[in-house]
Design a protein around this motif. Structure first.
Motif, PDB file in Angstrom:
ATOM      1  N   ASP A 154       0.834  -1.191   0.000  1.00  0.00           N
ATOM      2  CA  ASP A 154       0.000   0.000   0.000  1.00  0.00           C
ATOM      3  C   ASP A 154       0.876   1.252   0.000  1.00  0.00           C
ATOM      4  O   ASP A 154       1.229   1.803   1.041  1.00  0.00           O
ATOM      5  N   GLY A 155       1.248   1.704  -1.194  1.00  0.00           N
ATOM      6  CA  GLY A 155       2.122   2.863  -1.302  1.00  0.00           C
ATOM      7  C   GLY A 155       3.570   2.489  -1.060  1.00  0.00           C
ATOM      8  O   GLY A 155       3.909   1.319  -0.831  1.00  0.00           O
ATOM      9  N   PRO A 156       4.461   3.457  -1.097  1.00  0.00           N
ATOM     10  CA  PRO A 156       5.901   3.171  -1.014  1.00  0.00           C
ATOM     11  C   PRO A 156       6.340   2.603   0.331  1.00  0.00           C
ATOM     12  O   PRO A 156       7.369   1.926   0.406  1.00  0.00           O
ATOM     13  N   ARG A 157       5.583   2.861   1.397  1.00  0.00           N
ATOM     14  CA  ARG A 157       5.983   2.394   2.732  1.00  0.00           C
ATOM     15  C   ARG A 157       4.995   1.426   3.360  1.00  0.00           C
ATOM     16  O   ARG A 157       5.163   1.019   4.501  1.00  0.00           O
ATOM     17  N   GLY A 158       3.969   1.059   2.610  1.00  0.00           N
ATOM     18  CA  GLY A 158       2.963   0.171   3.147  1.00  0.00           C
ATOM     19  C   GLY A 158       2.050   0.884   4.127  1.00  0.00           C
ATOM     20  O   GLY A 158       2.185   2.081   4.397  1.00  0.00           O
ATOM     21  N   SER A 159       1.092   0.149   4.642  1.00  0.00           N
ATOM     22  CA  SER A 159       0.181   0.692   5.647  1.00  0.00           C
ATOM     23  C   SER A 159      -0.165  -0.407   6.640  1.00  0.00           C
ATOM     24  O   SER A 159       0.025  -1.595   6.369  1.00  0.00           O
ATOM     25  N   VAL A 160      -0.682   0.005   7.802  1.00  0.00           N
ATOM     26  CA  VAL A 160      -1.096  -0.943   8.833  1.00  0.00           C
ATOM     27  C   VAL A 160      -2.419  -0.475   9.416  1.00  0.00           C
ATOM     28  O   VAL A 160      -2.536   0.662   9.882  1.00  0.00           O
ATOM     29  N   LEU A 161      -3.421  -1.357   9.383  1.00  0.00           N
ATOM     30  CA  LEU A 161      -4.687  -1.096  10.052  1.00  0.00           C
ATOM     31  C   LEU A 161      -4.511  -1.539  11.501  1.00  0.00           C
ATOM     32  O   LEU A 161      -4.329  -2.725  11.773  1.00  0.00           O
ATOM     33  N   THR A 162      -4.556  -0.581  12.417  1.00  0.00           N
ATOM     34  CA  THR A 162      -4.131  -0.847  13.790  1.00  0.00           C
ATOM     35  C   THR A 162      -5.276  -1.117  14.764  1.00  0.00           C
ATOM     36  O   THR A 162      -5.026  -1.367  15.944  1.00  0.00           O
ATOM     37  N   GLY A 163      -6.533  -1.068  14.320  1.00  0.00           N
ATOM     38  CA  GLY A 163      -7.630  -1.274  15.253  1.00  0.00           C
ATOM     39  C   GLY A 163      -7.549  -0.269  16.387  1.00  0.00           C
ATOM     40  O   GLY A 163      -7.370   0.930  16.166  1.00  0.00           O
ATOM     41  N   ASP A 164      -7.661  -0.750  17.636  1.00  0.00           N
ATOM     42  CA  ASP A 164      -7.521   0.121  18.797  1.00  0.00           C
ATOM     43  C   ASP A 164      -6.138   0.009  19.431  1.00  0.00           C
ATOM     44  O   ASP A 164      -5.894   0.601  20.487  1.00  0.00           O
ATOM     45  N   THR A 165      -5.236  -0.737  18.809  1.00  0.00           N
ATOM     46  CA  THR A 165      -3.884  -0.860  19.362  1.00  0.00           C
ATOM     47  C   THR A 165      -3.178   0.493  19.330  1.00  0.00           C
ATOM     48  O   THR A 165      -2.464   0.862  20.266  1.00  0.00           O
ATOM     49  N   ILE A 166      -3.367   1.237  18.257  1.00  0.00           N
ATOM     50  CA  ILE A 166      -2.891   2.622  18.171  1.00  0.00           C
ATOM     51  C   ILE A 166      -4.019   3.447  17.562  1.00  0.00           C
ATOM     52  O   ILE A 166      -4.586   3.068  16.534  1.00  0.00           O
ATOM     53  N   LEU A 167      -4.334   4.560  18.197  1.00  0.00           N
ATOM     54  CA  LEU A 167      -5.415   5.423  17.747  1.00  0.00           C
ATOM     55  C   LEU A 167      -4.882   6.589  16.928  1.00  0.00           C
ATOM     56  O   LEU A 167      -3.700   6.924  16.988  1.00  0.00           O
ATOM     57  N   GLY A 168      -5.778   7.234  16.218  1.00  0.00           N
ATOM     58  CA  GLY A 168      -5.394   8.425  15.475  1.00  0.00           C
ATOM     59  C   GLY A 168      -5.280   9.652  16.347  1.00  0.00           C
ATOM     60  O   GLY A 168      -4.684  10.644  15.960  1.00  0.00           O
ATOM     61  N   ARG A 169      -5.841   9.585  17.543  1.00  0.00           N
ATOM     62  CA  ARG A 169      -5.789  10.682  18.492  1.00  0.00           C
ATOM     63  C   ARG A 169      -5.935  10.110  19.897  1.00  0.00           C
ATOM     64  O   ARG A 169      -6.721   9.200  20.130  1.00  0.00           O
ATOM     65  N   GLY A 170      -5.163  10.646  20.853  1.00  0.00           N
ATOM     66  CA  GLY A 170      -5.209  10.116  22.207  1.00  0.00           C
ATOM     67  C   GLY A 170      -4.367   8.865  22.333  1.00  0.00           C
ATOM     68  O   GLY A 170      -3.570   8.529  21.447  1.00  0.00           O
ATOM     69  N   THR A 171      -4.538   8.160  23.431  1.00  0.00           N
ATOM     70  CA  THR A 171      -3.786   6.929  23.670  1.00  0.00           C
ATOM     71  C   THR A 171      -4.722   5.810  24.090  1.00  0.00           C
ATOM     72  O   THR A 171      -5.800   6.049  24.634  1.00  0.00           O
TER      73      THR A 171
END
Length: 273
Positions: A154-171
């Motif tokens: 997925d693009g030059p560096r790939g991608s990872v769907l992180t679920g709730d392991t890492i959020l887009g905001r907060g911790t």
């Protein structure tokens, strides 16, 4: 259940998406924001569609709450080959059985009880769906069954769907005792090793560099552990979860007090064991 220690800031979120359509999140993914906003789910659950350009076959990750309009929007994206689940919480899985009925596609998760017409996922398994290679990465910590999905193409560096392991905001809050801090720190190490991949979280906005966010999360955990150690030095090694929470989270909003106590319990378990 979405999870953020800074959940009281959810109302100030800048991540506001049009709920009626799919939004492009990377070269190989789009997402639809589920209509389930809240203090712990932030703006709602991001349900992802994975497909190679031009493919009518798709994979769907985390169908989310049982909302017919939301599910219809996901199903309209293409012929669903497989439905993948990042972890057991209801804001990710409540619609799984219904979406299986609508599409006929198997639902696959780490835990057998959350599978419908499909086998449990295994760490390291490679799934081909939507013309895309999807690699299963076990990342326990938030929950014992948490998974991430790595898209190396997925693009030059790939991608990872992180679920709730890492959020887009907060911790992320660890769902202790099912989720454990030792496991979580090991999962952060494992994800960091995937490099600066695009981070596709189940809650909050897409982020550009997975490895950088992993380091940020680890530093946050270490800071919290230092605060817990200081509280124990003052209150005594056998201090209660409530007492330590009062010391470490003195201004926590009552609506998310339980989340703060859960985090403290996980950290006390880690330090004491």
């Amino acid at each position: 259940m979405g999870t953020s220690e800074n959940a009281q800031e959810a109302g100030n979120a800048e991540h506001v998406q049009e709920r009626s359509s799919l939004q492009r999140s990377s070269e190989l993914t789009r997402f639809r924001l589920a209509p389930n906003p809240g203090p712990m789910s932030l703006d709602g659950t991001n349900s992802y569609v994975i497909a190679a350009p031009g493919s009518r076959r798709i994979a769907v990750v985390d169908p989310g709450p049982e909302d017919e309009r939301h599910l219809a929007g996901l199903a309209a994206a293409g012929q669903v080959e497989v439905i993948l689940i990042t972890h057991r919480h209801a804001d990710h899985t409540a619609a799984s059985a219904r979406f299986h009925e609508l599409t006929g596609a198997p639902v696959r998760a780490a835990a057998k009880e959350y599978c419908h017409g499909g086998e449990p996922l295994e760490d390291g398994e490679v799934i081909s769906a939507g013309g895309v290679e999807i690699r299963v990465v076990a990342t326990p910590g938030h929950t014992s069954d948490s998974l991430c999905f790595h898209l190396p193409g997925d693009g030059p560096r790939g991608s990872v769907l992180t679920g709730d392991t890492i959020l887009g905001r907060g911790t992320t809050v660890l769902d202790y005792p099912d989720g454990r801090l030792g496991d979580y720190l090991a999962s952060l190490n494992r994800l960091e090793a995937l490099g600066p991949a695009t981070l596709l979280p189940a809650h909050g906005p897409v982020l550009p560099a997975l490895d950088e966010k992993c380091r940020e999360y680890r530093a946050h955990r270490e800071q919290r552990l230092d605060q817990i150690r200081a509280a124990l030095a003052e209150l005594g090694h056998d201090a209660s979860v409530a007492g330590v929470t009062d010391a470490v989270y003195p201004d926590v909003d009552p609506s998310v007090r339980w989340a703060a106590e859960t985090s403290v319990a996980a950290q006390l378990d880690y330090l004491r064991n």
